[in-house]
Design an enzyme around this catalytic site. Structure first.
Site, PDB file in Angstrom:
ATOM      1  CG  HIS A 178      32.624  42.291-106.028  1.00  0.00           C
ATOM      2  ND1 HIS A 178      33.357  41.147-105.814  1.00  0.00           N
ATOM      3  CD2 HIS A 178      32.692  42.999-104.866  1.00  0.00           C
ATOM      4  CE1 HIS A 178      33.857  41.166-104.591  1.00  0.00           C
ATOM      5  NE2 HIS A 178      33.462  42.273-103.988  1.00  0.00           N
TER       6      HIS A 178
ATOM      7  NE  ARG B  57      28.615  41.990 -98.640  1.00  0.00           N
ATOM      8  CZ  ARG B  57      29.857  41.558 -98.547  1.00  0.00           C
ATOM      9  NH1 ARG B  57      30.201  40.434 -99.125  1.00  0.00           N
ATOM     10  NH2 ARG B  57      30.758  42.227 -97.879  1.00  0.00           N
TER      11      ARG B  57
ATOM     12  CE  LYS C  84      41.272  43.363 -96.250  1.00  0.00           C
ATOM     13  NZ  LYS C  84      40.020  43.605 -96.967  1.00  0.00           N
TER      14      LYS C  84
ATOM     15  CB  SER D  27      35.771  37.577-102.248  1.00  0.00           C
ATOM     16  OG  SER D  27      35.327  38.600-103.073  1.00  0.00           O
TER      17      SER D  27
END
Ligand code: ADP
Length: 228
Positions: A80, A153, A104, A191
């Protein structure tokens, strides 16, 4: 001779051969002049075409471009951070926006995620941190942002990102999504993976900023609440 140099050279020789320049001390009659072959002329002209904005259809480029970089950032990783650094060079203002989405079940609250971001973006004067709930396009509108910044990515990111970008474009056609390819050194970091590896005792140094690693240590070493 490289092409541009060659072109510049031939232009220089054409000018020195042009009729007005023939008396110049630098003018040397060439074999073409002697044979009476017409000289090529070089004409320099600047053509400025003014197209009324109504004919271009495209919205005018705003003076300063504000971009929003939205995400969960639970927690921020070096992947990030790399995107933030590159985005800060591309846009006049970059707002890193933490999604407040408790469904979440994040490890860190939105306030903690913002605090972690604030700890690391200080060196970029045009970067700010904010949070939002609800529609991203509304949040972008509140900041007069015209760009959404996202990272890709791998192919696995692409499908989801494409869906989001097309939906956001439908909701606000004036908002462009700009994708930056992940730096290859960080393209495997997420993450979720960082949290999993850390919880199992793996080494995550170099994957997240040191301040984030320290917070993770504190959070994961906290005894679990009863019933959690
Ligand atoms: P979200 O929950 O919206 O996917 P993330 O915090 O996981 O939020 O990611 C926010 C954005 O950052 C996404 O566009 C994601 O593809 C991108 N991103 C995440 N990790 C990396 C990384 N290591 N390198 C580049 N971009 C990344």
């Amino acid at each position: 001779m490289p092409l541009l140099e060659e072109q510049a050279y031939s232009m220089r020789t054409d000018i020195s051969r042009a009729p007005g320049n023939q008396n110049s001390p630098r003018h040397k009659p060439c074999s073409d002049c002697k044979r009476g072959v017409p000289l090529r002329r070089v004409v320099f002209a600047t053509i400025v075409t003014i197209i009324p904005e109504s004919e271009t259809r495209l919205p005018r480029k705003p003076r300063g471009v504000t971009a929003i970089y939205p995400g969960s950032f639970d927690p921020i990783t070096n992947g990030h951070l790399d995107l933030i650094q590159r985005g800060s060079r591309l846009f006049d203002r970059l707002i890193v926006s933490v999604l407040r989405n408790e469904t979440k079940q994040p490890l860190f609250s939105a306030e903690e995620r913002m605090a972690m971001l604030n700890e690391v973006v200080g060196e970029y004067p045009n970067v700010a941190v904010d949070s939002f709930a609800g529609l991203l396009v509304d949040h972008a509108g509140r900041h007069s942002a015209t760009v959404l910044l996202r990272g890709i990515r791998a192919i696995s990111d692409y499908e989801y990102e494409l869906q989001m970008a097309l939906m956001n474009r439908r909701l606000n056609p004036g908002l462009e999504t700009v994708f930056l390819l992940a730096n290859e050194a960080y393209s495997f970091i997420s993450s979720r993976l960082v949290k999993e590896v850390f919880a199992l005792g793996g080494n995550i140094s170099g994957l997240v900023p040191p301040s984030v690693e320290a917070r993770l240590k504190r959070r994961i070493s906290q005894p679990k609440r009863k019933g959690a």
